[in-house]
Motif scaffolding. Sequence first.
Motif, PDB file in Angstrom:
ATOM      1  N   VAL A  60       0.873  -1.174   0.000  1.00  0.00           N
ATOM      2  CA  VAL A  60       0.000   0.000   0.000  1.00  0.00           C
ATOM      3  C   VAL A  60       0.904   1.215   0.000  1.00  0.00           C
ATOM      4  CG1 VAL A  60      -1.721   1.332   1.228  1.00  0.00           C
ATOM      5  CG2 VAL A  60      -1.839  -1.138   1.267  1.00  0.00           C
ATOM      6  N   ALA A  61       0.788   2.059  -0.991  1.00  0.00           N
ATOM      7  CA  ALA A  61       1.526   3.314  -1.021  1.00  0.00           C
ATOM      8  C   ALA A  61       0.540   4.411  -1.368  1.00  0.00           C
ATOM      9  CB  ALA A  61       2.637   3.255  -2.073  1.00  0.00           C
ATOM     10  N   ASP A  62       0.384   5.352  -0.466  1.00  0.00           N
ATOM     11  CA  ASP A  62      -0.641   6.380  -0.645  1.00  0.00           C
ATOM     12  C   ASP A  62       0.018   7.711  -0.974  1.00  0.00           C
ATOM     13  OD1 ASP A  62      -3.241   5.032   0.239  1.00  0.00           O
ATOM     14  OD2 ASP A  62      -1.802   4.517   1.810  1.00  0.00           O
ATOM     15  N   LEU A  63      -0.345   8.269  -2.100  1.00  0.00           N
ATOM     16  CA  LEU A  63       0.219   9.536  -2.553  1.00  0.00           C
ATOM     17  C   LEU A  63      -0.752  10.663  -2.267  1.00  0.00           C
ATOM     18  CD1 LEU A  63       2.368  11.141  -4.112  1.00  0.00           C
ATOM     19  CD2 LEU A  63       1.114  10.611  -6.193  1.00  0.00           C
ATOM     20  N   CYS A  64      -0.255  11.644  -1.546  1.00  0.00           N
ATOM     21  CA  CYS A  64      -1.051  12.850  -1.301  1.00  0.00           C
ATOM     22  C   CYS A  64      -0.429  13.969  -2.124  1.00  0.00           C
ATOM     23  CB  CYS A  64      -1.041  13.223   0.190  1.00  0.00           C
ATOM     24  SG  CYS A  64      -1.711  11.958   1.271  1.00  0.00           S
ATOM     25  N   GLY A  65      -1.096  14.418  -3.125  1.00  0.00           N
ATOM     26  CA  GLY A  65      -0.528  15.424  -4.014  1.00  0.00           C
ATOM     27  C   GLY A  65      -0.554  16.814  -3.410  1.00  0.00           C
ATOM     28  N   PRO A  66       0.029  17.790  -4.118  1.00  0.00           N
ATOM     29  CA  PRO A  66       0.170  19.148  -3.588  1.00  0.00           C
ATOM     30  C   PRO A  66      -1.113  19.940  -3.713  1.00  0.00           C
ATOM     31  CG  PRO A  66       1.122  19.015  -5.765  1.00  0.00           C
ATOM     32  CD  PRO A  66       0.683  17.627  -5.420  1.00  0.00           C
ATOM     33  N   GLY A  67      -2.167  19.437  -3.020  1.00  0.00           N
ATOM     34  CA  GLY A  67      -3.446  20.105  -3.175  1.00  0.00           C
ATOM     35  C   GLY A  67      -3.878  20.916  -1.973  1.00  0.00           C
ATOM     36  N   PHE A  68      -3.003  21.035  -0.956  1.00  0.00           N
ATOM     37  CA  PHE A  68      -3.405  21.703   0.284  1.00  0.00           C
ATOM     38  C   PHE A  68      -2.435  22.841   0.620  1.00  0.00           C
ATOM     39  CE2 PHE A  68      -4.887  17.382   0.435  1.00  0.00           C
ATOM     40  CZ  PHE A  68      -6.195  17.509   0.845  1.00  0.00           C
ATOM     41  N   LEU A  69      -2.005  23.561  -0.377  1.00  0.00           N
ATOM     42  CA  LEU A  69      -0.990  24.578  -0.164  1.00  0.00           C
ATOM     43  C   LEU A  69      -1.441  25.608   0.863  1.00  0.00           C
ATOM     44  CD1 LEU A  69       1.741  25.625  -1.051  1.00  0.00           C
ATOM     45  CD2 LEU A  69       0.606  26.967  -2.818  1.00  0.00           C
ATOM     46  N   ASN A  70      -0.574  25.829   1.846  1.00  0.00           N
ATOM     47  CA  ASN A  70      -0.852  26.802   2.891  1.00  0.00           C
ATOM     48  C   ASN A  70       0.480  27.356   3.363  1.00  0.00           C
ATOM     49  OD1 ASN A  70      -1.471  28.287   5.117  1.00  0.00           O
ATOM     50  ND2 ASN A  70      -2.507  26.652   6.238  1.00  0.00           N
ATOM     51  N   LEU A  98      -4.290   0.594  11.647  1.00  0.00           N
ATOM     52  CA  LEU A  98      -4.240   1.632  12.677  1.00  0.00           C
ATOM     53  C   LEU A  98      -3.199   2.692  12.362  1.00  0.00           C
ATOM     54  CD1 LEU A  98      -4.496  -0.666  15.822  1.00  0.00           C
ATOM     55  CD2 LEU A  98      -6.304   0.779  14.878  1.00  0.00           C
ATOM     56  N   ILE A  99      -2.006   2.240  11.996  1.00  0.00           N
ATOM     57  CA  ILE A  99      -0.918   3.190  11.779  1.00  0.00           C
ATOM     58  C   ILE A  99      -1.072   3.911  10.445  1.00  0.00           C
ATOM     59  CG2 ILE A  99       1.586   3.399  11.491  1.00  0.00           C
ATOM     60  CD1 ILE A  99       1.913   1.252  13.566  1.00  0.00           C
ATOM     61  N   LYS A 100      -1.622   3.232   9.451  1.00  0.00           N
ATOM     62  CA  LYS A 100      -1.801   3.886   8.153  1.00  0.00           C
ATOM     63  C   LYS A 100      -2.695   5.112   8.284  1.00  0.00           C
ATOM     64  CE  LYS A 100      -4.204   1.855   4.923  1.00  0.00           C
ATOM     65  NZ  LYS A 100      -4.605   0.903   3.848  1.00  0.00           N
ATOM     66  N   LYS A 101      -3.748   5.005   9.099  1.00  0.00           N
ATOM     67  CA  LYS A 101      -4.628   6.153   9.299  1.00  0.00           C
ATOM     68  C   LYS A 101      -3.862   7.331   9.894  1.00  0.00           C
ATOM     69  CE  LYS A 101      -8.797   3.342   9.909  1.00  0.00           C
ATOM     70  NZ  LYS A 101      -9.819   2.871  10.875  1.00  0.00           N
ATOM     71  N   ARG A 102      -3.006   7.040  10.860  1.00  0.00           N
ATOM     72  CA  ARG A 102      -2.224   8.120  11.478  1.00  0.00           C
ATOM     73  C   ARG A 102      -1.224   8.712  10.491  1.00  0.00           C
ATOM     74  NH1 ARG A 102      -0.856   5.483  17.452  1.00  0.00           N
ATOM     75  NH2 ARG A 102      -2.965   4.725  17.875  1.00  0.00           N
ATOM     76  N   LEU A 103      -0.600   7.835   9.702  1.00  0.00           N
ATOM     77  CA  LEU A 103       0.348   8.321   8.704  1.00  0.00           C
ATOM     78  C   LEU A 103      -0.336   9.227   7.688  1.00  0.00           C
ATOM     79  CD1 LEU A 103       2.453   5.115   7.930  1.00  0.00           C
ATOM     80  CD2 LEU A 103       3.282   7.191   9.056  1.00  0.00           C
ATOM     81  N   LYS A 104      -1.506   8.826   7.248  1.00  0.00           N
ATOM     82  CA  LYS A 104      -2.231   9.658   6.279  1.00  0.00           C
ATOM     83  C   LYS A 104      -2.586  11.014   6.865  1.00  0.00           C
ATOM     84  CE  LYS A 104      -4.399   6.219   3.262  1.00  0.00           C
ATOM     85  NZ  LYS A 104      -5.685   5.684   2.762  1.00  0.00           N
ATOM     86  N   ALA A 105      -3.005  11.009   8.128  1.00  0.00           N
ATOM     87  CA  ALA A 105      -3.352  12.285   8.770  1.00  0.00           C
ATOM     88  C   ALA A 105      -2.132  13.185   8.877  1.00  0.00           C
ATOM     89  CB  ALA A 105      -3.941  12.018  10.156  1.00  0.00           C
ATOM     90  N   LEU A 106      -0.990  12.612   9.246  1.00  0.00           N
ATOM     91  CA  LEU A 106       0.227  13.424   9.339  1.00  0.00           C
ATOM     92  C   LEU A 106       0.688  13.879   7.961  1.00  0.00           C
ATOM     93  CD1 LEU A 106       2.391  14.551  11.220  1.00  0.00           C
ATOM     94  CD2 LEU A 106       3.665  12.413  10.936  1.00  0.00           C
ATOM     95  N   ALA A 107       0.538  13.025   6.961  1.00  0.00           N
ATOM     96  CA  ALA A 107       0.917  13.407   5.602  1.00  0.00           C
ATOM     97  C   ALA A 107       0.054  14.559   5.107  1.00  0.00           C
ATOM     98  CB  ALA A 107       0.787  12.204   4.671  1.00  0.00           C
ATOM     99  N   ARG A 108      -1.246  14.513   5.398  1.00  0.00           N
ATOM    100  CA  ARG A 108      -2.122  15.616   4.984  1.00  0.00           C
ATOM    101  C   ARG A 108      -1.714  16.914   5.672  1.00  0.00           C
ATOM    102  NH1 ARG A 108      -6.158  11.455   5.097  1.00  0.00           N
ATOM    103  NH2 ARG A 108      -6.657  11.928   7.272  1.00  0.00           N
TER     104      ARG A 108
END
Length: 398
Positions: free
Chosen positions: A8-18, A131-141
């Motif tokens: 599983v590799a989840d890519l979060c693109g540059p869509g949240f620029l702040n 469990l950990i994937k959810k946390r990783l995604k939240a931190l990545a976002r």
Amino acid sequence: MAGRRAGVADLCGPGFLNTDLNLSPAGLKTALADEARALGFDCVGVTAPDSIAQAARHFRDFLDAGAHGDMDWLADRPERRADPRGLWPDVRSVIMLGVNYGPDRNPLEILAQRTRGAISVYAQGDDYHDLIKKRLKALARWLVAAQGCEVKVFVDTAAVMEKPLAQAAGLGWQGKHTNLVSREFGSWLFLGAIFTTLELPSDGADADHCGSCQACLDICPTSAFPAPYKLDARRCISYLTIENKGPIPHEFRKAIGNRIYGCDDCLAVCPWNKFAQTGRETKLAARDELRAPALTELARLDDAAFRARFTKSPVKRIGRDRFVRNVLIAIGNSSDAALAAEAERLLDDASPLVRGAAAWALSQLKGREAFEALAARALSAEPDETVRAEWRITSAAG
């Protein structure tokens, strides 16, 4: 056993620029660590993607020796593991994170309860991948929103050498048992990784603090460590009970004892565990029904009951037949003649893997004459040659 193929590799693109945060790299790293701990991670560190060249050489030696057994995915394009840039050329920093799953009791105590099954500590609760994937995604976002970078997250899934990267990031060191050891959490850390296009300041690698201790090597029931820092997975009980799809080799069956999923011996004996604390997140806690389940109950599981009992558990991934195979090995090692009835009932199971393991269990629990009578009846009706071979081997062994 460390490394599963379910990639599983989840890519979060540059869509949240702040850009309002306007942090320096060092300031961003501090804020990142604070956010990681708020999300339930117990430690965090950063390393460069070119930091594990030595580990890559050890990995190639491991593959060349065939020590990975049937885990063919480890040998698939090994260059991707040798350097994170082989998996994603754009990565500039690797953020390594750990979650403490230290048990609240000594996991070796159950080994004396021979009519109960020992399930590895990490598998007694909900599946840590989820469990950990959810946390990783939240931190990545959060990171994408802060900097507009690109990221990918991994948790013991794709071709990522988590333990060497964690050592390079300062989370701990790979002990003589090849697992990560932390001065704060002992041998009990789940690992996750975030690859990012950001260039963050790297942490220094942790030093090896094993010293002359080799308790983890000495306790291994199957002598799976040919030398310190080297593992032959083909002899490891975690491999034999989880990754191995066929019958468990005869030479290891007695040593397995009542371990029905994985093995904690080399982890549990590590002296650094005295600093570990039980995981603070309740979802990492063990389920009571998985702490010391009775072998009698487990031997009676059909596929539907197996799936229901192990819902959300990593145990579910090996399937009912392999699991009951493990249970039957434990039954054979129980020295409890009363359990022979469970093994005898499974001689009619639909799975040849289960029938073969039942034959061995009965060879350990039945008297010679009674066993030979069972073998004669079974051989006259058994259609599967692997099961017939099991009866012949066990009969010859006496």
